[in-house]
Design an enzyme around this catalytic site. Sequence first.
Site, PDB file in Angstrom:
ATOM      1  N   HIS A  49      31.656   8.963  74.383  1.00 19.37           N
ATOM      2  CA  HIS A  49      33.044   8.528  74.333  1.00 19.37           C
ATOM      3  C   HIS A  49      33.124   7.572  73.149  1.00 19.37           C
ATOM      4  CE1 HIS A  49      32.955   9.622  78.747  1.00 19.37           C
ATOM      5  NE2 HIS A  49      33.865  10.410  78.215  1.00 19.37           N
ATOM      6  N   ASP A  52      31.619   4.358  73.975  1.00 19.38           N
ATOM      7  CA  ASP A  52      30.165   4.350  74.194  1.00 19.38           C
ATOM      8  C   ASP A  52      29.486   3.953  72.882  1.00 19.38           C
ATOM      9  OD1 ASP A  52      30.182   5.345  76.869  1.00 19.38           O
ATOM     10  OD2 ASP A  52      30.363   7.403  76.126  1.00 19.38           O
ATOM     11  N   GLU A 174      38.461  20.053  77.146  1.00 14.34           N
ATOM     12  CA  GLU A 174      37.670  20.198  78.389  1.00 14.34           C
ATOM     13  C   GLU A 174      38.651  20.213  79.561  1.00 14.34           C
ATOM     14  OE1 GLU A 174      34.628  17.210  79.062  1.00 14.34           O
ATOM     15  OE2 GLU A 174      34.182  17.989  81.046  1.00 14.34           O
ATOM     16  N   GLU A 210      33.210  22.904  81.779  1.00 16.34           N
ATOM     17  CA  GLU A 210      32.363  22.246  82.777  1.00 16.34           C
ATOM     18  C   GLU A 210      32.392  23.062  84.070  1.00 16.34           C
ATOM     19  OE1 GLU A 210      32.248  17.987  83.221  1.00 16.34           O
ATOM     20  OE2 GLU A 210      32.037  18.163  85.391  1.00 16.34           O
ATOM     21  N   ASP A 250      29.703  16.576  90.279  1.00 14.19           N
ATOM     22  CA  ASP A 250      28.704  16.512  89.192  1.00 14.19           C
ATOM     23  C   ASP A 250      27.271  16.575  89.718  1.00 14.19           C
ATOM     24  OD1 ASP A 250      30.797  16.308  87.382  1.00 14.19           O
ATOM     25  OD2 ASP A 250      30.675  14.142  87.206  1.00 14.19           O
ATOM     26  N   ASP A 283      26.391  17.561  82.466  1.00 17.17           N
ATOM     27  CA  ASP A 283      27.251  16.450  82.908  1.00 17.17           C
ATOM     28  C   ASP A 283      26.997  16.238  84.399  1.00 17.17           C
ATOM     29  OD1 ASP A 283      29.022  14.399  82.871  1.00 17.17           O
ATOM     30  OD2 ASP A 283      30.784  15.588  82.326  1.00 17.17           O
TER      31      ASP A 283
HETATM   32  C1  XUL Z   1      35.344  14.136  83.412  1.00 15.93           C
HETATM   33  C2  XUL Z   1      34.312  14.579  82.516  1.00 15.93           C
HETATM   34  C3  XUL Z   1      34.032  13.713  81.320  1.00 15.93           C
HETATM   35  C4  XUL Z   1      34.093  14.475  80.062  1.00 15.93           C
HETATM   36  C5  XUL Z   1      34.012  13.674  78.805  1.00 15.93           C
HETATM   37  O1  XUL Z   1      35.323  14.819  84.581  1.00 15.93           O
HETATM   38  O2  XUL Z   1      33.689  15.579  82.740  1.00 15.93           O
HETATM   39  O3  XUL Z   1      32.741  13.213  81.465  1.00 15.93           O
HETATM   40  O4  XUL Z   1      33.049  15.385  80.019  1.00 15.93           O
HETATM   41  O5  XUL Z   1      35.113  12.867  78.646  1.00 15.93           O
HETATM   42 MN    MN Z   2      32.410  16.886  81.550  1.00 20.35          MN
END
Ligand code: XUL
Ligand code: MN
Length: 347
Positions: A49, A52, A174, A210, A250, A283
């Site tokens: 980010h 970060d 995303e 994701e 996650d 992630d």
């Molecule tokens: C949110 C998520 C974040 C993004 C990056 O659910 O997955 O970690 O990957 O902003």
């Molecule tokens: Mn993510």
Amino acid sequence: MAAEYRFSFGPWNIHEGADPFGPGVRPSLSFAEKLRLYKRLGFDGVQFHDDDAVPNLEQLSPAEIRRQAKEIKKMLDDEGLVAEFVAPRLWEDPRGIDGGYTANDPACRQWAVERSLRAIDIAQELGTNLIVLWLAREGTYIRESKNPFEALNRLLQAVNRLLEYDPTVTIAIEPKPNEPMDQAYLPTVGHALAFSTRTGDPARVGVLIETAHVLLAGLDPSDEMAFALSMGKLWSVHLNDQNGLKFDEDKAFGSANLRAAFNQVRVLELGGYAATGRFVGLDVKAMRTQKPEAATRHLANSREIFLRLVEKVRTFPKDLEAQCVANRDYEALEMAIIRHLMGLPVA
Ligand code: XUL
Ligand code: MN
């Protein structure tokens, strides 16, 4: 020779274990301490980010932001790591309460775009041209609070501004359907890719997929990945797992549904993802119960599960698959896959 996969994660994937119902249960590690763990865990890419990389960026001038980002680049070089992407974190600042790009307040919209331009500055300094947009609060809690046509146009204007600012920048959206808003404007891969065609340079707008976000939309991650790959638009993946329609869990890759994980790997193999040079991002979150000394196992485990599934995909007998398909004997094909995943002879 088969291309090799490269792995990445973000510093937020090593975390203290806080959730909405309780505080952290493990001590914090500094960014430098986290960086030192990457290679040891088998990872080469760092996801960022914007804050970060430059934690106090709201208090800094653009020149100072670049200067601090340069220092981070030096730390990456020293560890033999590369930056995969930078994502502007628009969802924590008070000005992002009503969304950034689609906020009803023009001053908030302007802040969101300015902050995203700083994220591009940071990406330039870190040596990556990939910007990831998790459009967290670009949506509504109640439908009547925004005009969806206006909101989509504002989103378009913001993305176009980013594309214009740096002609080499590429943007991976995303999509995530279920939080933090009641409804998100681009909740799925299909929405994001359709939206990309309306931007000023569709070739520079793709997706990061994701696993958990796709499952939460009730869709199949491997099909979504194939869809994006077939359009040359799969620019990163966040592999993880999700046990049903709950909060965004996650979990470690393959830990809830190994067969679905096998199919994601199969699609990445069939679609030649490794040869694109793109990263396999994980992630994943450590369980809250995990003790500090073992709170990176989820990353190493996810990578190991991925690589073992690559082996499973590559060693599944293709002649048997072709024979089952030709005979339309999908029961036999299914049993062979299950036996293969269980480590048994396929027939
Ligand atoms: C949110 C998520 C974040 C993004 C990056 O659910 O997955 O970690 O990957 O902003
Ligand atoms: Mn993510």
